[in-house]
Design an enzyme around this catalytic site. Structure first.
Site, PDB file in Angstrom:
ATOM      1  N   HIS A  12       0.842  -1.215   0.000  1.00 39.53           N
ATOM      2  CA  HIS A  12       0.000   0.000   0.000  1.00 39.53           C
ATOM      3  C   HIS A  12       0.873   1.261   0.000  1.00 39.53           C
ATOM      4  O   HIS A  12       0.560   2.251   0.674  1.00 39.53           O
ATOM      5  CB  HIS A  12      -0.994  -0.007   1.159  1.00 39.53           C
ATOM      6  CG  HIS A  12      -0.401  -0.076   2.541  1.00 39.53           C
ATOM      7  ND1 HIS A  12      -0.983  -0.801   3.563  1.00 39.53           N
ATOM      8  CD2 HIS A  12       0.692   0.502   3.097  1.00 39.53           C
ATOM      9  CE1 HIS A  12      -0.271  -0.656   4.676  1.00 39.53           C
ATOM     10  NE2 HIS A  12       0.749   0.138   4.402  1.00 39.53           N
ATOM     11  N   HIS A  59      -1.359   5.169   9.694  1.00 42.15           N
ATOM     12  CA  HIS A  59      -0.071   5.841   9.741  1.00 42.15           C
ATOM     13  C   HIS A  59      -0.206   7.180  10.469  1.00 42.15           C
ATOM     14  O   HIS A  59       0.032   8.239   9.901  1.00 42.15           O
ATOM     15  CB  HIS A  59       0.474   6.033   8.322  1.00 42.15           C
ATOM     16  CG  HIS A  59       0.640   4.755   7.557  1.00 42.15           C
ATOM     17  ND1 HIS A  59      -0.428   4.102   6.975  1.00 42.15           N
ATOM     18  CD2 HIS A  59       1.745   4.008   7.275  1.00 42.15           C
ATOM     19  CE1 HIS A  59       0.014   3.006   6.361  1.00 42.15           C
ATOM     20  NE2 HIS A  59       1.313   2.932   6.539  1.00 42.15           N
ATOM     21  N   HIS A 193      10.952  -3.223   3.335  1.00 43.84           N
ATOM     22  CA  HIS A 193      11.361  -1.827   3.233  1.00 43.84           C
ATOM     23  C   HIS A 193      11.723  -1.280   4.610  1.00 43.84           C
ATOM     24  O   HIS A 193      11.204  -1.737   5.625  1.00 43.84           O
ATOM     25  CB  HIS A 193      10.286  -0.949   2.569  1.00 43.84           C
ATOM     26  CG  HIS A 193       8.983  -0.810   3.287  1.00 43.84           C
ATOM     27  ND1 HIS A 193       8.158  -1.875   3.587  1.00 43.84           N
ATOM     28  CD2 HIS A 193       8.333   0.289   3.748  1.00 43.84           C
ATOM     29  CE1 HIS A 193       7.058  -1.440   4.191  1.00 43.84           C
ATOM     30  NE2 HIS A 193       7.149  -0.129   4.314  1.00 43.84           N
ATOM     31  N   GLU A 240       4.870  -5.206   8.509  1.00 43.18           N
ATOM     32  CA  GLU A 240       3.514  -5.049   7.968  1.00 43.18           C
ATOM     33  C   GLU A 240       2.992  -6.344   7.360  1.00 43.18           C
ATOM     34  O   GLU A 240       1.776  -6.553   7.280  1.00 43.18           O
ATOM     35  CB  GLU A 240       3.495  -3.943   6.906  1.00 43.18           C
ATOM     36  CG  GLU A 240       3.701  -2.546   7.461  1.00 43.18           C
ATOM     37  CD  GLU A 240       3.730  -1.477   6.377  1.00 43.18           C
ATOM     38  OE1 GLU A 240       3.726  -0.293   6.729  1.00 43.18           O
ATOM     39  OE2 GLU A 240       3.764  -1.825   5.168  1.00 43.18           O
TER      40      GLU A 240
END
Length: 280
Positions: A12, A59, A193, A240
């Site tokens: 996402h 977030h 990441h 995640e």
């Protein structure tokens, strides 16, 4: 009865949303990312799900350090796109399915999962980018959405096994709902990441692809990956991917892989995407 007909996993990345919103999807840099979703957009147009249970992480748009729910389910009628600092994304308001959401909340709590019930919140790129990837830029989203926010930002996040078990509980909840609904579960986030520190920019394509393999081949190994392995091998934000396991657990013991896509990079992130269906 309601039934879970498929699962979708996807990254996402916020820059993907920006590329869509700014009309850059055909640019040389972005075209390979979006090409991997062509099949999925055609597939979902034919599937026509009624509801998507969309697992994502907030977030710091709806939650901050004042409140950090491990699992939070959105039970509202609708959810507006959040302003993440540069204005809300130009996407439709997300329409919820309160009846099913409240049923899932009740069922999961009685199934010994301590869900946080949210009746008002805005949703950020973690939820809207997956919708854009699968549905494009419609005037209104063609599906009702139940947001399921998972804490993967502040330690400790839930374990992969706990996420899997929640997926199983969601399946039981959906199948006990007295309505004829086609429901999909989407797990979002990842893949490898890291956004900060000496390892900023880390991408581990080999590990990512093993994870994609395991999503349809080795469920026991998936469930037992410890937090430290996600951190070491996939960077601080790779955790995640535990959210994908809620989707996978909801599909049952065996699945069939319908589509797979992997691309490096999108911004500073590895993009992964799967479409799975349960094997009856």
């Amino acid at each position: 009865m309601a039934r879970i007909t498929a699962g979708v996993a996807t990254s996402h990345v916020p820059a993907i949303g920006a590329a869509i919103d700014l009309g850059k999807t055909k640019d040389a840099y972005w075209q390979p990312v979006f090409a991997g979703y062509d099949w999925s957009r055609q597939w979902i147009a034919g599937e026509k799900p009624d509801v998507v249970i969309l697992v994502y992480n907030d977030h710091a748009s709806a939650f901050d350090m004042k409140i950090i729910p491990t699992f939070a389910i959105g039970c509202a009628e609708s959810f507006k796109p959040a302003d993440e600092g540069w204005g809300p994304r130009p996407v439709p308001t997300v329409e919820g399915h309160p009846d099913l959401a409240w049923h899932i909340a009740q069922s999961c709590i009685l199934d010994e999962f301590d869900m946080t019930i949210i009746n008002e919140m805005e949703v950020d790129h973690g939820l809207t980018v997956p919708l854009s990837l699968l549905f494009g830029q419609p005037d209104a989203w063609p599906v009702k959405v139940i947001p399921l926010a998972v804490n993967v930002v502040t330690y400790p996040p839930p374990s992969g096994n706990r996420c899997w078990l929640l997926g199983e509980a969601i399946r039981r909840a959906v199948e006990s709902f007295p309505g004829d609904l086609k429901v999909q579960v989407w797990g979002t986030g990842g893949m490898s990441h890291q956004l900060q520190g000496p390892r900023a920019g880390l991408i581990n394509a080999e590990w990512d692809n093993r994870f994609l393999d395991m999503m349809s081949q080795d469920s026991q190994r998936l469930r037992s990956i410890p937090h430290i392995e996600y951190l070491r091998e996939t960077g601080s934000e790779g955790i995640e991917m535990v959210m994908w396991l809620i989707m996978r657990g909801a599909l049952g013991s065996e699945v069939r892989q319908l589509h797979r896509h992997y691309h490096v990079p999108a911004s500073n992130t590895a993009v992964g995407h799967l479409v799975l269906e349960p094997v009856a």
